[in-house]
Design a protein around this motif. Structure first.
Motif, PDB file in Angstrom:
ATOM      1  N   ILE B 117       0.841  -1.198   0.000  1.00 50.16           N
ATOM      2  CA  ILE B 117       0.000   0.000   0.000  1.00 50.16           C
ATOM      3  C   ILE B 117       0.877   1.250   0.000  1.00 50.16           C
ATOM      4  O   ILE B 117       0.615   2.223  -0.714  1.00 50.16           O
ATOM      5  CB  ILE B 117      -0.946   0.005   1.220  1.00 50.16           C
ATOM      6  N   ASP B 121       0.852   4.178  -2.646  1.00 52.83           N
ATOM      7  CA  ASP B 121       0.714   5.540  -2.123  1.00 52.83           C
ATOM      8  C   ASP B 121       1.742   6.468  -2.758  1.00 52.83           C
ATOM      9  O   ASP B 121       1.432   7.569  -3.199  1.00 52.83           O
ATOM     10  CB  ASP B 121       0.936   5.518  -0.613  1.00 52.83           C
ATOM     11  N   TRP B 124       0.957   7.103  -6.474  1.00 59.13           N
ATOM     12  CA  TRP B 124      -0.179   7.987  -6.671  1.00 59.13           C
ATOM     13  C   TRP B 124       0.165   9.414  -6.262  1.00 59.13           C
ATOM     14  O   TRP B 124      -0.231  10.377  -6.905  1.00 59.13           O
ATOM     15  CB  TRP B 124      -1.395   7.477  -5.900  1.00 59.13           C
ATOM     16  N   ARG B 125       0.925   9.516  -5.189  1.00 59.33           N
ATOM     17  CA  ARG B 125       1.336  10.847  -4.746  1.00 59.33           C
ATOM     18  C   ARG B 125       2.192  11.516  -5.810  1.00 59.33           C
ATOM     19  O   ARG B 125       2.065  12.708  -6.074  1.00 59.33           O
ATOM     20  CB  ARG B 125       2.087  10.735  -3.419  1.00 59.33           C
TER      21      ARG B 125
END
Lengths: 151, 151
Positions: B117, B121, B124-125
């Motif tokens: 995850i 994360d 995507w960030r």
DNA sequence: AATATTAGTCAGTAAAGCTGACCTTAAAGC
DNA sequence: GCTTTAAGGTCAGCTTTACTGACTAATATT
């Protein structure tokens, strides 16, 4: 104590953050459809149904979009076909394939669903503010495009 | 032609916009867990597992969070219990109830999931930019709180 | 023309998910 | 206190979802 890098991430991971509103919406929409009299439907069927495009979609295509196997997709389509929600028509360009298209009953149920989604849309837009809500949608689209899956 | 109200909503409804990244993340995380050797797990089990709190959670509580019945939740917990991922302990405050807590194997698998995850994360960030990503998360939290379900 | 790939179904099986019935304990009402 | 109602959970039975593997037919590739 040190300076925080960014905002408090909260107790939930991103997956959960996406899941919670998603699943809530789904539940409400499905309930609305059921209440409108379409009781011979199931959630997995509805999940697949909403991915059928206007020109009709292939079984394999639908399976990929919903993250299930083509065999499972085929079963779901058959159920919906029996109940008059969709039809299989032969693909004019490929004799192996068939295209799944929404039938009358499916289109009618789809309208009920769309109306409920619109209602939720309004609620969420109001809760966040219009600008912020639009931004949220745009950002989600960006993430959607990141997945290298046909959409 | 008239002035547009807001941004182009795109082809997808909000539900789908939430679903697509959610399901992609779930798939990746689950694959990571499987690859790490935890092959005796299933997606529905994992969905429930991640909602278990540190102090332990009630069956009913978990069922509500995952949108399934308590009977189904009980079955999932029993499977995970057999495989050493969770344990049932009697609730000290209520003799009717028991609390489900993560066991060793569950905690270990949870670490693998958390690592994946974190990786997503970061991706995507990076794709959205830090500020925008944080804003997305905050907005999703607002929507999550709108549901009047215990979380 | 031979081979590989793609679309889809059939068969079989396991897991998920539901309803209804039931037991036990806790809470509320009287 | 005692009775009633509600809440937590399991058991039983059943349908649907979902998977793998095997197969057919048609399209692409070489």
């Amino acid at each position: 104590m040190q300076g925080e890098k960014s905002t408090d991430p909260g107790p939930f991971n991103v997956g959960l953050l996406l899941f919670i509103p998603y699943r809530e919406l789904e539940e409400r929409v499905f309930a609305a459809v059921q209440d409108a009299g379409y009781t011979d439907t199931t959630l997995p069927q509805a999940r697949l149904f909403q991915r059928i495009s206007a020109e009709g979609s292939r079984i394999t295509e639908l399976a990929s979009r919903v993250y299930i196997t083509k065999q499972t997709a085929s079963v779901l389509v058959s159920s919906m076909e029996r109940n008059g929600y969709v039809r299989r028509v032969p693909d004019p360009l490929d004799a192996r394939a068939s295209r799944v298209i929404a039938d009358e009953r499916g289109l009618a149920a789809g309208k009920v669903a769309a109306a409920e989604i619109q209602r939720i849309d309004r609620e969420w837009r109001q809760a966040l503010g219009s600008a912020r809500y639009d931004r949220l949608r745009r950002d989600l689209q960006v993430l959607a495009r990141l997945t290298n899956r046909p959409q």
